[in-house]
Design an enzyme around this catalytic site. Structure first.
Site, PDB file in Angstrom:
ATOM      1  N   TRP A 198       1.393  -1.710   0.018  1.00 44.25           N
ATOM      2  CA  TRP A 198       0.085  -0.393  -0.525  1.00 44.25           C
ATOM      3  C   TRP A 198       0.605   1.470   0.055  1.00 44.25           C
ATOM      4  O   TRP A 198       2.172   1.829  -0.055  1.00 44.25           O
ATOM      5  CB  TRP A 198      -0.991  -0.137   1.008  1.00 44.25           C
ATOM      6  CG  TRP A 198      -2.121   0.285   0.611  1.00 44.25           C
ATOM      7  CD1 TRP A 198      -2.527   1.686   1.724  1.00 44.25           C
ATOM      8  CD2 TRP A 198      -3.310  -0.169   0.173  1.00 44.25           C
ATOM      9  NE1 TRP A 198      -4.042   2.537   0.550  1.00 44.25           N
ATOM     10  CE2 TRP A 198      -4.393   0.462  -0.180  1.00 44.25           C
ATOM     11  CE3 TRP A 198      -3.572  -1.968  -0.467  1.00 44.25           C
ATOM     12  CZ2 TRP A 198      -5.640   0.910  -1.013  1.00 44.25           C
ATOM     13  CZ3 TRP A 198      -4.624  -1.901  -0.702  1.00 44.25           C
ATOM     14  CH2 TRP A 198      -5.869  -1.148  -0.865  1.00 44.25           C
ATOM     15  N   ASP A 199       0.887   2.220  -0.073  1.00 42.90           N
ATOM     16  CA  ASP A 199       1.429   3.708  -0.403  1.00 42.90           C
ATOM     17  C   ASP A 199       1.873   3.919   1.412  1.00 42.90           C
ATOM     18  O   ASP A 199       2.389   4.594   1.638  1.00 42.90           O
ATOM     19  CB  ASP A 199       0.682   4.635  -0.252  1.00 42.90           C
ATOM     20  CG  ASP A 199      -0.761   5.128   0.069  1.00 42.90           C
ATOM     21  OD1 ASP A 199      -1.107   4.814   0.982  1.00 42.90           O
ATOM     22  OD2 ASP A 199      -1.606   6.245  -0.080  1.00 42.90           O
ATOM     23  N   TRP A 200       1.415   3.003   2.617  1.00 38.03           N
ATOM     24  CA  TRP A 200       2.150   3.832   3.366  1.00 38.03           C
ATOM     25  C   TRP A 200       3.244   1.975   3.778  1.00 38.03           C
ATOM     26  O   TRP A 200       3.363   1.616   5.281  1.00 38.03           O
ATOM     27  CB  TRP A 200       1.284   4.296   4.444  1.00 38.03           C
ATOM     28  CG  TRP A 200      -0.130   3.343   4.869  1.00 38.03           C
ATOM     29  CD1 TRP A 200      -1.176   4.030   4.621  1.00 38.03           C
ATOM     30  CD2 TRP A 200      -0.757   2.168   4.915  1.00 38.03           C
ATOM     31  NE1 TRP A 200      -2.571   3.136   4.141  1.00 38.03           N
ATOM     32  CE2 TRP A 200      -2.200   1.742   4.799  1.00 38.03           C
ATOM     33  CE3 TRP A 200      -0.071   1.132   5.541  1.00 38.03           C
ATOM     34  CZ2 TRP A 200      -2.494   0.738   4.674  1.00 38.03           C
ATOM     35  CZ3 TRP A 200      -0.850   0.143   5.560  1.00 38.03           C
ATOM     36  CH2 TRP A 200      -1.891  -0.375   5.427  1.00 38.03           C
ATOM     37  N   ASN A 235     -14.013   0.266   1.047  1.00 41.68           N
ATOM     38  CA  ASN A 235     -13.282   1.617   1.141  1.00 41.68           C
ATOM     39  C   ASN A 235     -12.926   2.311  -0.263  1.00 41.68           C
ATOM     40  O   ASN A 235     -12.660   1.429  -0.990  1.00 41.68           O
ATOM     41  CB  ASN A 235     -11.816   1.487   1.651  1.00 41.68           C
ATOM     42  CG  ASN A 235     -11.199   2.960   1.327  1.00 41.68           C
ATOM     43  OD1 ASN A 235     -11.218   4.123   1.920  1.00 41.68           O
ATOM     44  ND2 ASN A 235      -9.770   3.131   0.820  1.00 41.68           N
ATOM     45  N   GLU A 236     -13.821   3.540  -0.582  1.00 46.77           N
ATOM     46  CA  GLU A 236     -13.548   4.530  -2.338  1.00 46.77           C
ATOM     47  C   GLU A 236     -13.845   3.803  -3.219  1.00 46.77           C
ATOM     48  O   GLU A 236     -13.231   4.719  -3.750  1.00 46.77           O
ATOM     49  CB  GLU A 236     -12.187   5.052  -1.693  1.00 46.77           C
ATOM     50  CG  GLU A 236     -11.402   5.664  -0.519  1.00 46.77           C
ATOM     51  CD  GLU A 236      -9.896   6.757  -0.673  1.00 46.77           C
ATOM     52  OE1 GLU A 236      -9.844   7.134  -0.354  1.00 46.77           O
ATOM     53  OE2 GLU A 236      -9.302   5.513  -1.294  1.00 46.77           O
ATOM     54  N   GLU A 238     -11.764  10.536   6.350  1.00 46.83           N
ATOM     55  CA  GLU A 238     -10.118  10.713   6.110  1.00 46.83           C
ATOM     56  C   GLU A 238      -9.927  11.649   6.433  1.00 46.83           C
ATOM     57  O   GLU A 238     -10.192  12.475   4.795  1.00 46.83           O
ATOM     58  CB  GLU A 238      -9.744   9.490   4.783  1.00 46.83           C
ATOM     59  CG  GLU A 238      -9.510   7.971   4.944  1.00 46.83           C
ATOM     60  CD  GLU A 238      -9.485   7.751   4.135  1.00 46.83           C
ATOM     61  OE1 GLU A 238      -8.588   7.262   3.462  1.00 46.83           O
ATOM     62  OE2 GLU A 238      -9.755   5.729   3.936  1.00 46.83           O
TER      63      GLU A 238
END
Length: 881
Positions: free
Chosen positions: A190-192, A456-457, A554
């Site tokens: 993921w981006d983290w 989510n999204e 968020e």
């Protein structure tokens, strides 16, 4: 491995049959790779990576570039195996089952060399009938298939049309086609977070034997009837009935504290059977409700339920039952188009204050009870009342939800679908049905869970076309979306749980989304539902860039974790902002530059020549920036709760992204990997306080709002002070004696043009002065002291380099840090650090407006004064230049 016999809570009399034995297969297994070149002991529950690390075959997977170096582990096919004796006479039991509470993810299961089934979903429980294959001595194997290879095969088999995204962005260094496997979506990167799609038995595995009937699950759902003003408990018990004859009996429910006892006759037919019971709570008994943190107690009632069935079988269970109601209010608002979007708990509107939860580790076997307790307690200590369990991770451990119940943390529960489109083949949907049914039954008894969210999204991803699908194909993808989240997930939730709301996605426009066919025309509307908002380029000190939405679930900015956290997984050549390590660890495209951009808007970059010192200073500045940005944004949402401006407002929730970290890397988190508090978390402790003064400017006028989460009106005194940066002594003080802050509201307490403010303090300019303000009653501080900068700190004049010394003393289990500044000037963003010693301070990242100050340190593990003295360092903004 351990034998757990399920004894009754009450003693059995003659002719009584206890529930059958449950034999846990936890403990030492063997694991081998695809070509058998590696074979080693492995602990279950556990993962392949953990076994390899435990036996010295690999380093810490998080060390430096090991997420790439160890990619081979996830691409191999591993086999878990064990042998065991059953400690009971199998001929005495009509049925024997093998139960896996969690398998990650794709495996063929062989019991005594007979294939008894397969698994392909990490999020469901698997139960296999082994009655006809079980022996006194047994072998058990799980032949895993690489999740990466399985996902690729499933994607290739889907030939009709693409199901994007095929692969993650290159910065994430991840694997492809994660949407084709029912596995933790962020395990492919993921981006983290890193890519570690490991294999393993991640939850308990056991053998259960029984006669007549077996209780598979038991749920308690308290419901309140407004008409009769009475509580009932809906009890659902699921049985596997092995008797070929009908099984009659009596069920008795007792709640002593509520003077409630009820008996019902039941009759069970052969097969899988569900019994539903309604228990009426006496109206002459006061029921104490469960409240979120900051709003009341988390009262629960000890409850026992006894099933006395034909054949002398008695099954008794104990549980704690909580009473609370939840409503999602979507109704017209005077002066605004659209609808409200807020939660009532027990009839009281509650502002959701909190953050978003991600998995605490790439390997769940490393997530201990102590770590969960630490992270969740840290949320409560920062005055949070809500966590959103984000849909790209996992449905959390039972202990997570039990702790949330105890601590008063409301849980916004996503189903595990995130930022992707998904297939809708019959096999995939059937797996999802089992997953959702299991998870709703597992979690619905928890009062902490206040809402189900389908994904989510993914709604906004379709409408805005994140994945660049051909517009001609949009109808196909919308049909798939409705099939998965509405016709499948929503239908199951509505049938299993009528006690809490369901939304199909987050963000959503709520009922507006429903009327528009489940894909809203404007999913970013501020006048419906919830919103996710990110803007890394506009000035985060300018509150006008933020959306005055109904609820923001968020929002956030990145920062780097502490040097002491990074040091454990790096070496000296990595310690610069532009090193290969720093670039590798940043999984958000252009993230490092975005942080520097925000820093440079209001601060000078570090000027010290020592590269390691400059790296530490840059880390510090990113944490200052993040904390100040999210403070500004959160305070905007907090003060918007009671007003409508240009048709926008009535904001009733602020959940910043994100609470915790999965590894040691730059991210949006306020808690570093392992739990260390970033500066943001200390800021959150202040800006989520029950009573808070919020200062801001609009069109040249300085305002102070009072924001209350309290349940009654409070008369308070507001004190506003102007200080020169060069002096801790206030130049001017303004006092408002008649401030009455209304319960659960935000209201203006003070307003004055900045020009007038500066004129009345003749020695002040925007560059030379700072504003502080607080609320008090009878000379007692009643709120955190807040502040407002009149200029960027890179333009501030009069700051003096401070030499802050410390004297440490022990007071019981705590330590007192007595700080003393060598200067009489104000010192901004004073940061106290004790390196890797686990614990937190009572305050940190503060403006030091006094020459002397005492701060408490709460250690999480035993430490000493000498260890703290040796590890202690202090940094302020003036130290960097």
């Amino acid at each position: 491995m351990h034998l757990h016999l399920l004894f009754l809570l009450a003693l059995c009399g003659a002719g009584c049959m206890a529930a059958g034995p449950s034999y846990s297969l936890r403990g030492s297994w063997r694991v081998s790779n695809g070509n058998s070149s590696l074979e080693l002991p492995a602990t279950v529950p556990g993962y392949v990576h953990s076994a390899l690390q435990q036996h010295g075959l690999i380093q810490d997977p998080y060390y430096r570039f090991n997420d790439l170096n160890y990619r081979w582990i996830s691409l191999d096919n591993w086999t878990y195996s064990t042998e065991f004796k059953i400690p009971f006479n199998r001929s005495e039991w009509q049925k024997v089952k093998l139960i896996f509470d969690g398998v990650d993810t794709v495996a063929e299961i062989l019991f005594n060399n007979v294939t008894i089934g397969k698994t392909d979903n990490m999020f469901t429980r698997y139960s296999f009938d082994v009655t006809n294959v079980v022996k006194d001595v047994n072998s058990l194997k799980l032949r895993f298939q690489s999740a990466v290879q399985y996902a690729e095969c499933q994607s290739k088999a889907h030939t009709q049309y693409r199901v994007p995204p095929e692969c993650p962005p290159v910065e994430q260094k991840g694997e492809c086609h994660v949407n084709f496997i029912r596995k933790e979506q962020c395990s492919f990167s993921w981006d983290w977070g890193p890519s570690f799609p490991s294999q393993g038995i991640w939850k308990d595995v056991r053998i259960e034997a029984y006669n007549i009937a077996h209780l598979d699950h038991l749920t308690f759902l308290p419901l309140y009837d407004n008409t009769s003003q009475a509580w009932t408990i809906e009890i659902e018990a699921s049985f596997d009935v092995v008797s070929t004859k009908p099984v009659g009996g009596q069920v008795t429910i007792a709640i002593p504290e509520l003077k409630t006892q009820q008996a019902n006759h039941i009759e069970l037919q052969h097969g899988q059977r569900i019994v539903k019971l309604l228990v009426k709570i006496r109206k002459d008994v006061t029921v104490e409700t469960w409240w979120p943190h900051g709003h009341g107690n988390q009262t629960g009632y000890n409850t026992t339920i006894l099933f006395a069935l034909d054949g002398g079988l008695k099954i008794e269970k104990a549980a704690k039952v909580y009473f609370r109601t939840v409503q999602l209010i979507e109704e017209p608002i005077t002066g605004s188009p659209g609808l409200s979007f807020y939660f009532k708990i027990n009839g009281l509107p509650i502002f959701l204050k909190g953050s978003n939860w991600i998995p605490a580790d790439s390997f769940q076997d490393k997530v201990t009870s102590e770590l969960l307790q630490l992270l969740l307690q840290s949320a409560v200590d920062a005055n949070m009342n809500t966590l959103r369990v984000w849909g790209g991770g996992i449905y959390e451990q039972d202990e997570f939800y039990a702790l949330c119940d105890e601590l008063g943390i409301m849980v916004w529960q996503d189903f595990m679908f995130a930022s992707a489109l998904y297939p809708t083949e019959p096999g995939f949907l059937e797996s999802v049905r089992k997953e959702v049914t299991y998870q709703v039954r597992r979690l619905k008894s928890h009062p902490s869970v206040i809402i189900w969210s389908g994904n989510n999204e993914n709604e906004v991803a379709l409408r805005v076309n994140w994945f660049h699908v051909n517009p001609r194909d949009l109808g196909t993808y919308i049909n798939d979306y409705v099939t998965l989240y509405v016709k499948t997930i929503r239908e199951i939730v509505l049938s299993e749980d009528r006690s809490r709301p369901f939304i199909a996605s987050s963000p959503t426009n709520g009922v507006k989304t429903m009327t528009e066919g489940w894909i809203s025309k404007d999913p970013y509307s501020t006048q419906y539902g919830d919103m996710h908002f990110y803007d890394y380029f506009s000035d985060c000190w300018d509150w006008k860039v933020f959306p005055k939405a109904r609820l923001v679930s968020e929002y956030g900015y990145q920062s780097w974790p502490s040097f002491s956290t990074l040091q454990k997984v790096s070496r000296q050549e990595d310690w610069s902002y532009s090193s290969r390590f720093s670039l590798h660890r940043q999984h958000h495209g252009n993230g490092n530059n975005e942080m520097l951009h925000q820093v440079q808007l209001h601060f000078q970059l570090p000027q010290r020549r020592d590269p390691v010192r400059a790296f530490k200073d840059t880390i510090y500045l990113t944490q200052v920036m993040q904390a100040q940005c999210i403070k500004t944004e959160t305070e905007f949402y907090l003060r918007s709760r009671s007003e409508i401006v240009n048709g926008e407002g009535h904001t009733m929730g602020a959940l910043y992204w994100q609470l915790n970290d999965i590894w040691q890397a730059p991210s949006w988190a306020s808690l570093e990997y392992g739990g260390k508090w970033k500066m943001l978390h200390y800021f959150a402790q202040r800006f989520f306080a029950p009573l808070l003064p919020v200062g801001f400017e609009d069109e040249g006028v300085f305002y102070v709002y009072g924001v209350s989460d309290l349940h009654k009106d409070y008369p308070t005194k507001l004190t506003v002070r102007l200080h020169r940066w060069s002096s801790q002594k206030p130049l001017c003080t303004f006092v408002s004696l008649s401030a009455v802050i209304k319960a659960g509201e935000a209201m203006v307490l003070f307003q004055m043009p900045v020009s007038k403010l500066l004129k009345r303090c003749k020695e002040c300019t925007r560059d030379t002065c700072v504003v502080s303000f607080y609320l008090s009653t009878d000379n007692e501080l009643f709120s955190p002291t807040n502040y407002h900068f009149l200029s960027s700190l890179k333009d501030a004049k009069g700051m003096v380099k401070a030499n802050i010394t410390v004297s440490i003393s022990q007071k019981g289990d705590l330590f007192v840090f007595d700080l003393k500044s060598s200067t009489s000037a104000i010192t901004p963003f004073v940061w106290l650090d004790v390196g890797s010693i686990p614990g937190r301070f009572s305050d940190n990242g503060f403006l030091m407006i006094k020459k002397e100050l005492s701060v408490l340190f709460y250690p999480w593990k035993p430490t000493s004064k000498s260890e703290l003295q040796q590890a202690f360092s202090v940094t302020s903004l003036t130290d960097l230049y």
